[in-house]
Design an enzyme around this catalytic site. Structure first.
Site, PDB file in Angstrom:
ATOM      1  N   ASN A  39      48.969  18.751   3.312  1.00 28.33           N
ATOM      2  CA  ASN A  39      50.362  18.645   2.889  1.00 28.33           C
ATOM      3  C   ASN A  39      51.128  19.239   4.056  1.00 28.33           C
ATOM      4  OD1 ASN A  39      52.815  20.156   1.621  1.00 28.33           O
ATOM      5  ND2 ASN A  39      52.226  18.666   0.058  1.00 28.33           N
ATOM      6  N   SER A  40      52.003  18.458   4.649  1.00 21.41           N
ATOM      7  CA  SER A  40      52.638  18.844   5.910  1.00 21.41           C
ATOM      8  C   SER A  40      53.493  20.097   5.810  1.00 21.41           C
ATOM      9  CB  SER A  40      53.510  17.703   6.436  1.00 21.41           C
ATOM     10  OG  SER A  40      52.730  16.601   6.785  1.00 21.41           O
TER      11      SER A  40
END
Length: 185
Positions: A39-40
């Site tokens: 998840n960035s």
């Protein structure tokens, strides 16, 4: 607070993380979601979405949708008169992202299983905006071809974040810093 900050505040990151990572949702770094994917980093998500300049009512393609977080944020930005299609290659992440997105209550957005050998989601093209959340070695012409005549795409290419702008038959690119992303498969 700008539109991207408002959208990110309306779509809390913790709802898009595995239970084991939710306590770290405020960490400004990438967090694992399984299958070698992340998840960035929130700051990176904000940077890419500001560069993408999503507007209400637009059609958006989110390539490498992972947990569905960026798909949901883009859906918040386009509103119910727009649409967002996220595509993800890893089947377990497709199911995870679909469940997360459904829980977010934005039915104008969906996540599809990417098809092997096909980049993006050409069946729904053209798109006003394309966000690519995985790094490529070269600018993918297959995605450029899915842009509308006045479309914008943000894509990490060989470590550089590129903004691709299409105006009629012309395509312009500009560089906007160095970022690290998982590779696009």
């Amino acid at each position: 607070m700008d539109a991207v900050e408002k959208a990110m505040a309306a779509v809390p990151r913790e709802g898009f993380l595995p239970a084991s990572e939710r306590s770290r949702a405020s960490y400004d770094g990438p967090l694992p979601i399984g299958h070698g994917q992340t998840n960035s980093q929130p700051r990176t998500v904000a940077d890419t979405l500001r560069l993408l300049a999503v507007e209400p009512g637009q059609r958006v393609l989110d390539v490498g949708s992972g947990s569905g977080w960026t798909t949901a944020i883009a859906a918040e930005l386009v509103g119910p008169n727009g649409s967002v299609v996220g595509v993800e290659l890893e089947p377990d992440l497709v199911a995870f992202g679909q469940a997360n997105l459904a829980a977010s209550g934005r039915p104008w957005a969906r996540i599809e299983q990417a098809r092997g050998g096909v980049l993006g989601w050409p069946d729904g093209a053209p798109y006003d905006r394309i966000l690519v959340s995985a790094e490529t070695a070269t600018l993918p012409q297959e995605l450029v071809d899915q842009l509308s005549e006045t479309g914008r795409m943000v894509v990490p290419v060989h470590g550089r974040l590129l903004l691709v702008e299409r105006e009629g038959g012309e395509v312009r690119t500009s560089e906007h810093g160095w970022y690290r992303f998982v590779p696009l498969r």
